[in-house]
Write an enzyme that holds these catalytic residues in place. Structure first.
Site, mmCIF file in Angstrom:
data_model
loop_
_atom_site.group_PDB
_atom_site.id
_atom_site.type_symbol
_atom_site.label_atom_id
_atom_site.label_comp_id
_atom_site.label_asym_id
_atom_site.label_seq_id
_atom_site.Cartn_x
_atom_site.Cartn_y
_atom_site.Cartn_z
ATOM 1 C CB THR A 15 -0.399 -0.231 1.287
ATOM 2 O OG1 THR A 15 -1.660 -1.310 0.874
ATOM 3 C CG2 THR A 15 -1.268 1.027 1.534
ATOM 4 C CE LYS A 36 -5.552 -5.182 -0.038
ATOM 5 N NZ LYS A 36 -4.417 -5.015 -0.352
ATOM 6 C CD GLU A 110 -2.009 -2.350 -1.846
ATOM 7 O OE1 GLU A 110 -2.278 -3.021 -0.710
ATOM 8 O OE2 GLU A 110 -2.293 -1.637 -1.469
ATOM 9 C CB ALA A 112 -4.830 -9.393 -1.291
ATOM 10 N N GLY A 113 -1.098 -9.941 0.244
ATOM 11 C CA GLY A 113 -0.114 -10.861 0.470
ATOM 12 C C GLY A 113 0.426 -11.301 -0.419
#
Length: 206
Positions: A15, A36, A110, A112-113
């Protein structure tokens, strides 16, 4: 152009790096957008998605026609891999993308992980590259253990002939240059905090 931002793990600076890239591209005159697709660990409103959306609206007023639910179309309360946290509605993600894309020149997406986080059966985070026809930008947090993370990710990406741009996110500059850089320097790392202009130009293909 679409750019997918991933990292060596969770909480490594995706982020933060996305926010910096948004500012850099906007300073060059590009209309930026942000998404996201999936955020987990959401209790009220998506924390990462909200930060991204608030910044994006300032840089590109056209995005004020959207809501944070367009920026983060899939939200789950359980802080876990999407495969575990709940159902993934790809149609919802696609619809959100179709609303955002016409409003921008460059869309930053973006993840995740990390790149192999399971999203659902037969779909991992890396598969969003094809889903969005996106370039890959990898963030490597400079914490202890990053060398192993870097080499594992590099091996996977190189073995699968996936092109990518990467940079180090410095959590503790002194610690990184003492502990990790003696090895990492042979790969010529760029740094989010020092080389944002160079990173931006690489992503633009210049």
């Amino acid at each position: 152009m679409n750019i997918f931002i991933s990292a060596n793990n969770t909480d490594q600076g995706k982020t933060y790096s996305t926010l910096k890239l948004m500012e850099s591209f906007a300073s060059l005159g590009y209309k930026i957008g942000v998404m996201k697709p999936v955020e987990t660990g959401v209790s009220d409103k998506p924390p990462d998605g909200t930060k991204l959306f608030e910044k994006a609206k300032k840089l590109n007023p056209l995005l004020k026609t959207l809501s944070v639910n367009d920026i983060v179309p899939v939200q789950h309360s359980l802080p876990a891999a999407p495969y575990v946290s709940g159902k993934i509605d790809f149609e919802k993600i696609k619809n959100a993308y179709n609303k955002i894309k016409p409003l921008c020149d460059i869309l930053l997406i973006e993840g995740a992980g990390g790149i192999l986080v399971p999203v659902c059966k037969n779909f991992k985070m890396i598969d969003f590259l094809d889903f969005f026809d996106a370039k890959l930008f990898m963030v490597f947090g400079s914490r202890l253990g990053m060398i192993n993370d870097f080499l594992l990710n590099k091996h996977y990406l190189d073995s699968n002939r996936i092109n990518y741009t990467w940079a180090v996110n410095l959590f503790d500059e002194k610690h990184y240059f003492e502990v990790s850089h003696p090895y990492m320097r042979k790969y010529g790392p760029l740094f989010i905090q020092k080389d944002l202009d160079k990173i931006t130009q690489k992503l633009l293909g210049e």
